[in-house]
Design a protein around this motif. Structure first.
Motif, PDB file in Angstrom:
ATOM      1  N   LEU A 155      37.512  38.251  43.253  1.00  0.00           N
ATOM      2  CA  LEU A 155      38.108  36.812  43.017  1.00  0.00           C
ATOM      3  C   LEU A 155      37.687  36.379  41.783  1.00  0.00           C
ATOM      4  O   LEU A 155      38.560  35.987  40.809  1.00  0.00           O
ATOM      5  CB  LEU A 155      37.776  35.967  44.116  1.00  0.00           C
ATOM      6  N   CYS A 156      36.421  36.712  41.088  1.00  0.00           N
ATOM      7  CA  CYS A 156      36.230  36.059  39.931  1.00  0.00           C
ATOM      8  C   CYS A 156      36.959  36.969  38.843  1.00  0.00           C
ATOM      9  O   CYS A 156      37.315  36.681  37.753  1.00  0.00           O
ATOM     10  CB  CYS A 156      34.525  36.410  39.967  1.00  0.00           C
ATOM     11  N   ALA A 157      36.994  38.473  39.179  1.00  0.00           N
ATOM     12  CA  ALA A 157      37.490  39.293  38.198  1.00  0.00           C
ATOM     13  C   ALA A 157      39.025  38.819  38.018  1.00  0.00           C
ATOM     14  O   ALA A 157      39.551  38.795  36.987  1.00  0.00           O
ATOM     15  CB  ALA A 157      37.540  40.628  38.707  1.00  0.00           C
ATOM     16  N   LEU A 158      39.450  38.566  39.302  1.00  0.00           N
ATOM     17  CA  LEU A 158      41.266  38.299  38.917  1.00  0.00           C
ATOM     18  C   LEU A 158      41.271  36.669  38.086  1.00  0.00           C
ATOM     19  O   LEU A 158      42.125  36.725  37.236  1.00  0.00           O
ATOM     20  CB  LEU A 158      41.628  37.607  40.412  1.00  0.00           C
ATOM     21  N   MET A 159      40.210  35.838  38.349  1.00  0.00           N
ATOM     22  CA  MET A 159      40.212  34.577  37.401  1.00  0.00           C
ATOM     23  C   MET A 159      40.089  34.962  36.091  1.00  0.00           C
ATOM     24  O   MET A 159      40.653  34.141  35.112  1.00  0.00           O
ATOM     25  CB  MET A 159      39.381  33.598  38.070  1.00  0.00           C
ATOM     26  N   LEU A 160      38.916  35.666  35.799  1.00  0.00           N
ATOM     27  CA  LEU A 160      38.758  36.306  34.442  1.00  0.00           C
ATOM     28  C   LEU A 160      39.999  36.857  33.705  1.00  0.00           C
ATOM     29  O   LEU A 160      40.145  36.448  32.745  1.00  0.00           O
ATOM     30  CB  LEU A 160      37.495  37.243  34.434  1.00  0.00           C
TER      31      LEU A 160
ATOM     32  N   ASP B  48      43.902  45.413  34.050  1.00  0.00           N
ATOM     33  CA  ASP B  48      43.948  44.864  35.350  1.00  0.00           C
ATOM     34  C   ASP B  48      42.689  44.756  36.170  1.00  0.00           C
ATOM     35  O   ASP B  48      42.552  46.030  37.045  1.00  0.00           O
ATOM     36  CB  ASP B  48      45.140  45.697  36.218  1.00  0.00           C
ATOM     37  N   LEU B  49      42.152  43.773  36.119  1.00  0.00           N
ATOM     38  CA  LEU B  49      40.660  43.864  36.720  1.00  0.00           C
ATOM     39  C   LEU B  49      40.973  43.947  38.162  1.00  0.00           C
ATOM     40  O   LEU B  49      39.936  44.216  38.842  1.00  0.00           O
ATOM     41  CB  LEU B  49      39.825  42.634  36.286  1.00  0.00           C
ATOM     42  N   GLY B  50      41.986  43.137  38.827  1.00  0.00           N
ATOM     43  CA  GLY B  50      42.026  43.062  40.270  1.00  0.00           C
ATOM     44  C   GLY B  50      42.191  44.462  40.703  1.00  0.00           C
ATOM     45  O   GLY B  50      41.475  44.982  41.633  1.00  0.00           O
ATOM     46  N   PHE B  51      42.977  45.241  40.145  1.00  0.00           N
ATOM     47  CA  PHE B  51      43.337  46.676  40.492  1.00  0.00           C
ATOM     48  C   PHE B  51      42.126  47.478  40.407  1.00  0.00           C
ATOM     49  O   PHE B  51      41.976  48.178  41.301  1.00  0.00           O
ATOM     50  CB  PHE B  51      44.448  46.998  39.642  1.00  0.00           C
ATOM     51  N   LEU B  52      41.475  47.254  39.298  1.00  0.00           N
ATOM     52  CA  LEU B  52      40.382  47.995  39.083  1.00  0.00           C
ATOM     53  C   LEU B  52      39.131  47.956  40.118  1.00  0.00           C
ATOM     54  O   LEU B  52      38.348  48.697  40.498  1.00  0.00           O
ATOM     55  CB  LEU B  52      39.645  48.019  37.656  1.00  0.00           C
ATOM     56  N   VAL B  53      39.038  46.523  40.422  1.00  0.00           N
ATOM     57  CA  VAL B  53      38.079  46.436  41.458  1.00  0.00           C
ATOM     58  C   VAL B  53      38.168  46.937  42.709  1.00  0.00           C
ATOM     59  O   VAL B  53      37.523  47.601  43.502  1.00  0.00           O
ATOM     60  CB  VAL B  53      37.750  44.606  41.677  1.00  0.00           C
TER      61      VAL B  53
ATOM     62  N   GLN C  24      46.350  29.937  50.542  1.00  0.00           N
ATOM     63  CA  GLN C  24      46.669  30.201  49.330  1.00  0.00           C
ATOM     64  C   GLN C  24      46.664  29.115  48.359  1.00  0.00           C
ATOM     65  O   GLN C  24      46.227  29.131  47.085  1.00  0.00           O
ATOM     66  CB  GLN C  24      48.072  30.739  49.478  1.00  0.00           C
ATOM     67  N   GLY C  25      47.014  27.962  48.629  1.00  0.00           N
ATOM     68  CA  GLY C  25      47.182  26.803  47.849  1.00  0.00           C
ATOM     69  C   GLY C  25      45.453  26.467  47.341  1.00  0.00           C
ATOM     70  O   GLY C  25      45.358  26.096  46.174  1.00  0.00           O
ATOM     71  N   LEU C  26      44.486  26.524  48.318  1.00  0.00           N
ATOM     72  CA  LEU C  26      43.254  26.337  48.008  1.00  0.00           C
ATOM     73  C   LEU C  26      42.450  27.432  46.914  1.00  0.00           C
ATOM     74  O   LEU C  26      42.065  27.109  45.953  1.00  0.00           O
ATOM     75  CB  LEU C  26      42.347  26.537  49.332  1.00  0.00           C
ATOM     76  N   LEU C  27      43.354  28.706  47.009  1.00  0.00           N
ATOM     77  CA  LEU C  27      42.924  29.631  45.826  1.00  0.00           C
ATOM     78  C   LEU C  27      43.270  29.181  44.648  1.00  0.00           C
ATOM     79  O   LEU C  27      42.930  29.252  43.533  1.00  0.00           O
ATOM     80  CB  LEU C  27      43.257  30.911  46.300  1.00  0.00           C
ATOM     81  N   LEU C  28      44.387  28.642  44.610  1.00  0.00           N
ATOM     82  CA  LEU C  28      45.255  28.345  43.226  1.00  0.00           C
ATOM     83  C   LEU C  28      44.309  27.201  42.788  1.00  0.00           C
ATOM     84  O   LEU C  28      44.149  26.962  41.699  1.00  0.00           O
ATOM     85  CB  LEU C  28      46.755  27.837  43.674  1.00  0.00           C
ATOM     86  N   ASP C  29      44.090  26.018  43.859  1.00  0.00           N
ATOM     87  CA  ASP C  29      43.206  24.964  43.238  1.00  0.00           C
ATOM     88  C   ASP C  29      42.137  25.345  42.780  1.00  0.00           C
ATOM     89  O   ASP C  29      41.547  24.549  41.794  1.00  0.00           O
ATOM     90  CB  ASP C  29      43.266  24.023  44.333  1.00  0.00           C
ATOM     91  N   VAL C  30      41.415  26.110  43.340  1.00  0.00           N
ATOM     92  CA  VAL C  30      40.096  26.596  42.738  1.00  0.00           C
ATOM     93  C   VAL C  30      40.211  27.516  41.403  1.00  0.00           C
ATOM     94  O   VAL C  30      39.388  27.227  40.364  1.00  0.00           O
ATOM     95  CB  VAL C  30      39.213  27.477  43.939  1.00  0.00           C
ATOM     96  N   THR C  31      41.377  28.164  41.373  1.00  0.00           N
ATOM     97  CA  THR C  31      41.260  29.076  40.296  1.00  0.00           C
ATOM     98  C   THR C  31      41.585  28.370  38.999  1.00  0.00           C
ATOM     99  O   THR C  31      41.009  28.669  37.717  1.00  0.00           O
ATOM    100  CB  THR C  31      42.501  30.078  40.358  1.00  0.00           C
TER     101      THR C  31
END
Lengths: 179, 309
Positions: free
Chosen positions: A12-17, A32-37, B41-48
């Motif tokens: 999840l951190c990789a996706l946000m990054l 594509d960090l998500g795919f790579l993870v 999914q909304g929570l994920l978006l809100d955190v992101t």
């Protein structure tokens, strides 16, 4: 469970990054960090079922964070995980070059699959040479980045206590094996 | 029996996950599901969104400092040029006002503007699409701020896209050059109508009927307001190349978007859906657009400067 949660959080951190990196390195230059993870989990994790769940959850997260059709990336991430999982036991991916070539090929197929499945649901999607070139370039960017991601995932697996990456290579019985 | 189930557990899990993904893929296509994300999914978006905003701070600071330095280099000459332009524009403005007042139109225009004022909400761009195949952005305003799926998103340069999904504090915006995006458009000079369709690359296509088309390189492409998504008169971009498709009924031209997406930081969400979007996201019953404020929004946003201000 610890490994599962650690890898999920890392993914999840990789996706946000990746969302932030994309502002600096526009597609197709951004890896594509998500795919790579997901692929790295397939290469490093021995348990199939937790890996499948991880791939599905990370793929679903990509669906939420991108403009993709719901479920599309989840489906492809599960398939990519399976490919990496079985490739790790059947192919020699110990060398960096072979690993890069494998992931670049998988990434290219991933892009084509995204295109093909999207075209089933969205009208008027054209396959242009420019897009094919961009997809190839993106695949190689992913290939160049994957050794670092695999290294990171290996360390996380080792840290969380399930380091079995060395046991994934084919074990060949030999009478000459020293006791 | 237990041994069999244990042996088959991996294929069973794999089959279940593939089925779940396929059902999302097929089921998620309905418009009503597209309104708001489920809570997890909304929570994920809100955190992101706050996470990405925090991650972007160092980069933005460096980029801002660099831009400020670059801006300083030609500041003197640019200032003189802008002052000269301002003087010219003030003169033109004065002439236009006089012409409007003398024809008695100004009062009516002011009255119309007040009546059809379009509410807009400023929002910051938190992150870009995490998939290189699709083109969308995340913004830091969601359903708690009044943002709904189907609301158009613009900035001072032109059309950015349309809100596709929302959570309570964030929203996902489909950009105009995404493959799933299309907007009814018109060429400002010749009034040729067509559709601006995303191709996934940085330049969408303007597709128009060859027989009635008059499109040249440099033509400005505006929203027509007829597609039911975007208000009329917003700038989409400029024609950069006209393709010659021979005897084809439909012709196409490449459009350079008005908005510089690489440097997109602030956007405005128009807090009114077009009639098409309203029909799509309503409860499934036919909604007569009637003489509602929505019609007013389309008419009132006729001036691009006004909608973007």
């Amino acid at each position: 469970m610890k490994t599962f949660l650690t890898l999920l959080l890392a993914g999840l951190c990789a996706l946000m990054l990746e969302g932030v990196l994309a502002r600096v390195f526009s597609p197709p230059w951004c890896p594509d960090l998500g795919f790579l993870v997901v692929v790295s989990i397939g290469l490093c994790l021995r348990d199939l079922i937790p890996g499948l769940f991880l791939a599905y959850l990370l793929g679903s997260s990509v669906d939420v964070l991108s403009g993709s059709l719901a479920g599309l990336q989840a489906l492809l991430c599960v398939i990519s995980f399976l490919s990496a999982f079985f490739a790790a036991s059947q192919l020699n991916l110990k060398s960096t070059l072979s690993l890069m070539a494998f992931v670049a090929s998988l990434s290219f197929v991933y892009g084509i699959s995204l295109f093909v499945i999207s075209s089933l649901f969205v009208e008027n999607i054209d396959l242009s040479w420019r897009w094919v070139l961009e997809n190839s370039l993106h695949a190689w960017i992913n290939g160049l980045t994957v050794p670092f991601v695999v290294e990171g995932v290996e360390r996380l697996v080792a840290w969380s206590g399930d380091d079995d990456s060395q046991e994934r290579s084919l074990y060949i019985e030999s009478p000459m094996r020293p006791l | 029996m237990f041994g069999f189930l244990k042996r088959m557990s991996a294929p069973i899990v794999l089959g279940a996950l593939i089925l779940a993904a396929l059902s999302s893929l097929v089921g998620g296509r309905s418009a009503r599901d597209g309104e708001n994300l489920p809570w997890i999914q909304g929570l994920l978006l809100d955190v992101t969104v706050p996470f990405q905003k925090a991650l972007a701070v160092p980069g933005d600071l460096i980029a801002g400092a660099w831009d400020s330095y670059i801006d300083l280099v030609d500041l003197g000459s640019e200032n003189s040029r802008l002052q000269a332009e301002l003087t010219d524009l003030e003169q033109v403005n004065l002439h236009l006002r006089e012409a409007l007042v003398s024809s008695g139109h100004l009062d009516r225009i002011v009255e119309m503007r007040d009546k059809f004022e379009v509410p807009m909400l400023p929002a910051a761009v938190a992150g870009l699409d995490v998939s290189p195949f699709f083109r969308s952005i995340l913004i830091d305003r969601g359903s708690q701020h009044g943002v709904r799926a189907g609301h158009p998103v613009i900035n001072h340069e032109g059309v950015v896209g349309v809100v596709s999904r929302t959570s309570s504090h964030a929203a996902k915006v489909l950009l105009i050059f995404d493959r799933q995006s299309a907007a009814d458009a018109v060429i400002q000079r010749s009034r040729t109508r067509g559709t601006v369709r995303g191709r996934g690359t940085s330049q969408p296509n303007f597709e128009y009927e060859a027989r009635r088309g008059d499109v040249e390189v440099g033509d400005v492409v505006l929203t027509s307001g007829l597609g039911g998504v975007y208000p009329k008169g917003l700038k989409l971009g400029e024609v950069t190349e006209v393709a010659d498709l021979g005897g084809s009924l439909m012709q196409s031209a490449s459009v350079s978007p008005a908005v510089e997406f690489g440097r997109l930081e602030q956007v405005f969400v128009i807090l009114r859906r077009g009639t098409g979007m309203e029909l799509l996201y309503e409860t499934g019953e036919f909604v007569d657009p009637g003489p509602s404020p929505r019609q007013g929004a389309e008419a009132g946003a006729g001036q691009p400067g006004e909608a973007g201000s």
